[in-house]
Design an enzyme around this catalytic site. Structure first.
Site, PDB file in Angstrom:
ATOM      1  N   PHE A 125       0.853  -1.188   0.000  1.00  0.00           N
ATOM      2  CA  PHE A 125       0.000   0.000   0.000  1.00  0.00           C
ATOM      3  C   PHE A 125       0.897   1.248   0.000  1.00  0.00           C
ATOM      4  O   PHE A 125       1.834   1.338   0.797  1.00  0.00           O
ATOM      5  CB  PHE A 125      -0.878  -0.022   1.256  1.00  0.00           C
ATOM      6  CG  PHE A 125      -2.034   0.922   1.208  1.00  0.00           C
ATOM      7  CD1 PHE A 125      -3.246   0.533   0.675  1.00  0.00           C
ATOM      8  CD2 PHE A 125      -1.909   2.212   1.698  1.00  0.00           C
ATOM      9  CE1 PHE A 125      -4.322   1.406   0.634  1.00  0.00           C
ATOM     10  CE2 PHE A 125      -2.980   3.094   1.656  1.00  0.00           C
ATOM     11  CZ  PHE A 125      -4.192   2.696   1.129  1.00  0.00           C
ATOM     12  N   ASP A 196       1.114  -4.976   8.516  1.00  0.00           N
ATOM     13  CA  ASP A 196      -0.056  -4.109   8.392  1.00  0.00           C
ATOM     14  C   ASP A 196      -1.268  -5.012   8.191  1.00  0.00           C
ATOM     15  O   ASP A 196      -1.328  -5.766   7.206  1.00  0.00           O
ATOM     16  CB  ASP A 196       0.135  -3.153   7.211  1.00  0.00           C
ATOM     17  CG  ASP A 196      -0.963  -2.098   7.152  1.00  0.00           C
ATOM     18  OD1 ASP A 196      -2.090  -2.397   7.589  1.00  0.00           O
ATOM     19  OD2 ASP A 196      -0.693  -0.988   6.635  1.00  0.00           O
ATOM     20  N   TYR A 221     -11.307   1.663  10.344  1.00  0.00           N
ATOM     21  CA  TYR A 221     -12.527   2.011   9.581  1.00  0.00           C
ATOM     22  C   TYR A 221     -12.892   1.031   8.479  1.00  0.00           C
ATOM     23  O   TYR A 221     -13.853   1.245   7.768  1.00  0.00           O
ATOM     24  CB  TYR A 221     -12.417   3.431   9.015  1.00  0.00           C
ATOM     25  CG  TYR A 221     -11.176   3.743   8.207  1.00  0.00           C
ATOM     26  CD1 TYR A 221     -11.049   3.330   6.889  1.00  0.00           C
ATOM     27  CD2 TYR A 221     -10.133   4.476   8.774  1.00  0.00           C
ATOM     28  CE1 TYR A 221      -9.908   3.622   6.157  1.00  0.00           C
ATOM     29  CE2 TYR A 221      -8.985   4.773   8.046  1.00  0.00           C
ATOM     30  CZ  TYR A 221      -8.878   4.347   6.754  1.00  0.00           C
ATOM     31  OH  TYR A 221      -7.755   4.630   6.030  1.00  0.00           O
ATOM     32  N   LYS A 222     -12.123  -0.035   8.317  1.00  0.00           N
ATOM     33  CA  LYS A 222     -12.443  -1.010   7.265  1.00  0.00           C
ATOM     34  C   LYS A 222     -13.320  -2.123   7.860  1.00  0.00           C
ATOM     35  O   LYS A 222     -14.470  -1.872   8.179  1.00  0.00           O
ATOM     36  CB  LYS A 222     -11.152  -1.521   6.643  1.00  0.00           C
ATOM     37  CG  LYS A 222     -10.459  -0.402   5.852  1.00  0.00           C
ATOM     38  CD  LYS A 222      -9.075  -0.755   5.373  1.00  0.00           C
ATOM     39  CE  LYS A 222      -8.509   0.404   4.549  1.00  0.00           C
ATOM     40  NZ  LYS A 222      -7.043   0.377   4.477  1.00  0.00           N
ATOM     41  N   ARG A 370     -12.805  -3.742  -7.680  1.00  0.00           N
ATOM     42  CA  ARG A 370     -12.536  -4.483  -6.445  1.00  0.00           C
ATOM     43  C   ARG A 370     -13.811  -4.629  -5.621  1.00  0.00           C
ATOM     44  O   ARG A 370     -14.582  -3.676  -5.482  1.00  0.00           O
ATOM     45  CB  ARG A 370     -11.488  -3.682  -5.660  1.00  0.00           C
ATOM     46  CG  ARG A 370     -10.947  -4.350  -4.437  1.00  0.00           C
ATOM     47  CD  ARG A 370      -9.850  -3.511  -3.818  1.00  0.00           C
ATOM     48  NE  ARG A 370     -10.399  -2.331  -3.136  1.00  0.00           N
ATOM     49  CZ  ARG A 370      -9.769  -1.685  -2.167  1.00  0.00           C
ATOM     50  NH1 ARG A 370      -8.563  -2.075  -1.773  1.00  0.00           N
ATOM     51  NH2 ARG A 370     -10.307  -0.641  -1.599  1.00  0.00           N
TER      52      ARG A 370
HETATM   53  C1  LIG Z   1      -6.326   1.491   4.485  1.00  0.00           C
HETATM   54  C2  LIG Z   1      -4.886   1.272   4.638  1.00  0.00           C
HETATM   55  C3  LIG Z   1      -4.092   2.249   5.238  1.00  0.00           C
HETATM   56  C4  LIG Z   1      -4.700   3.531   5.673  1.00  0.00           C
HETATM   57  O1  LIG Z   1      -3.841   4.380   6.312  1.00  0.00           O
HETATM   58  P1  LIG Z   1      -4.395   5.714   6.973  1.00  0.00           P
HETATM   59  O2  LIG Z   1      -3.274   6.236   7.715  1.00  0.00           O
HETATM   60  O3  LIG Z   1      -5.598   5.341   7.786  1.00  0.00           O
HETATM   61  O4  LIG Z   1      -4.849   6.616   5.865  1.00  0.00           O
HETATM   62  C5  LIG Z   1      -2.729   1.975   5.393  1.00  0.00           C
HETATM   63  N1  LIG Z   1      -2.204   0.821   4.958  1.00  0.00           N
HETATM   64  C6  LIG Z   1      -2.964  -0.141   4.375  1.00  0.00           C
HETATM   65  C7  LIG Z   1      -2.344  -1.417   3.929  1.00  0.00           C
HETATM   66  C8  LIG Z   1      -4.313   0.067   4.183  1.00  0.00           C
HETATM   67  O5  LIG Z   1      -5.065  -0.861   3.610  1.00  0.00           O
END
Ligand SMILES: *Cc1c(COP(=O)(O)O)cnc(C)c1O
Length: 411
Positions: A125, A196, A221-222, A370
């Site tokens: 990511f 992560d 939030y996911k 997706r």
């Molecule tokens: C959603 C997500 C993030 C989000 O990071 P924020 O700091 O909340 O914006 C980070 N890493 C991964 C792998 C994600 O899926």
């Protein structure tokens, strides 16, 4: 191919079916984007009203003690712990995933002195990699961010690696790493692991302790349904906790925040990873959203996730043969998280047409559509209908309209 009758049968016998009514979902929407923003649990607005009106409005500053606001980061962390195979006191809710990555990556590089390589995956990511670049540039100690393809990771772990930093489930394809095998390989070479869990916690069982993982971060939030911009969380294996030197040495991570003494002294344990005052309203929303997980059988959750994804893949492939769409996710359930992506040359417009038809997924550049499968609130019949909608839009080329081809800021 599965038919409507079989889907209805699966829904009737779904051991997780009762959780659907615990969420507020709009009529006429098939929501396959809970992997980006989880749906709203009905308990959240109730709790927020209480926190705002009674605890804030009436209790005012007294509520830091009387309503236990000050303990929220620990309490929320302890609710997340069982979902990720952590023990009480190993997880704390704080900041965003990006900020938590920064904190733990700095800590990891200090725990493994003399090594300079942060090993990660080219497709990780972007924010994870951006943060690693920032840490490298800030430290000015000659660290290197080494990126390899997923297949090359095991071979790339050598004695120069300080930390292996990976996202367990790939945000584009849903490919799932073997956390235990990669962690064991890293440990054999004396490296730490930083995982992560943004696309895995709440989507399937995660076993940090069983895998021997050292550090982890994840998103609120996911799949955890904490609401837009919810606090994230971080995990530090107990044995490492007192070796972490927090780079963001704020007062909430101090041994005695309210002694107001001169000089920073980190708290014992996980609390030292806090920095500033917690966002109480956002924490309260995440806290309320997490309550229903105590009733969830994670094995049943994973089993349903697999059935939903296979049902979707089979129906899309059967109904869309020759329509320019190909599976981008692993075909083997064992190698997937809880999302499925397809490639289509006009993926962006296809997704806009789907959203206009009430099927909400998302688009990831350059050509991926997706779909996330959240077993707590999705029905089999909805996933089946969503697959039929994909077929109809492709067959009738309903994506081919100016308004669907124009890109919005957030995709
Ligand atoms: C959603 C997500 C993030 C989000 O990071 P924020 O700091 O909340 O914006 C980070 N890493 C991964 C792998 C994600 O899926």
């Amino acid at each position: 191919m599965v038919d409507r009758k079989q889907c209805e049968e699966l829904d009737r016998n779904d051991p997780l079916g009762r959780f659907r009514e615990r969420f507020l979902l709009p009529e006429g929407v098939l929501y396959l984007d809970g992997n980006s923003l989880g749906a709203l649990p009905k308990a959240v607005p109730e709790r927020l009203r209480e926190v705002v009106e009674r605890e804030w409005g009436w209790g005012l500053i007294r509520s830091w003690n009387s309503a236990h606001w000050i303990d929220l980061p620990r309490r929320v962390g302890d609710k997340i712990a069982p979902l990720i195979g952590a023990h009480p006191g190993e997880v704390v809710a704080a900041d965003s995933t990006s900020v938590n990555l920064f904190k733990l990556l700095c800590a990891a590089l200090e725990i493994v002195p003399g090594r300079r390589v942060i090993l990660s995956e080219a497709g990780n990511f972007p924010t994870d990699l951006y943060v690693a670049e920032g840490v490298r540039d800030l430290l000015r100690q000659g660290h290197e961010l080494r990126l390899v393809e997923a297949e090359g990771l095991l071979d790339a772990i050598d004695e120069t690696v300080a930390v292996l930093m990976l996202t367990q489930v790939d945000f584009r394809t849903g490919y799932r790493h073997d956390m235990a095998a990669l962690t064991a390989a890293a440990h054999r070479k004396g490296a730490l692991t930083l995982w992560d869990l943004s696309h895995s916690a709440g989507a399937m069982p995660v076993d940090l302790d069983g895998s021997g993982a050292d550090l982890a971060v994840g998103c609120g939030y996911k799949y955890l349904n904490g609401g837009p911009g919810a606090p994230a969380y971080l995990y530090v294996r107990r044995a490492l906790q007192d070796r972490v030197r927090p780079p963001l040495s704020g007062w909430m991570g101090h041994r005695e925040p309210f002694a107001f003494t001169a000089g920073y002294a980190p708290a014992k344990g996980i609390a030292r990873n806090l920095c500033g005052t917690p966002p109480v309203l956002a924490m309260a929303a995440l806290d309320a959203a997490l309550d229903l997980w105590a009733e969830v059988d994670m094995a049943a959750l994973r089993a349903k996730s697999v059935v939903l994804a296979e049902l979707f893949i089979a129906t899309v492939e059967e109904c869309c043969a020759g329509l320019g769409i190909t599976l981008a996710s692993p075909r083997e359930a064992e190698q997937r998280g809880s999302q499925v992506s397809f490639r289509h040359a006009q993926g962006y417009a296809v997704m806009q047409a789907l959203i206009a038809a009430g099927v909400i997924g998302d688009f990831r550049a350059p050509d991926l559509i997706r779909f996330g499968f959240t077993p707590l609130y999705l029905r089999h019949i909805e996933v089946f209908d969503a697959a039929l909608a994909v077929a109809e839009i492709l067959r009738e080329e309903r994506w081919n309209r100016a308004e669907y081809l124009r890109r919005a800021v957030v995709t």
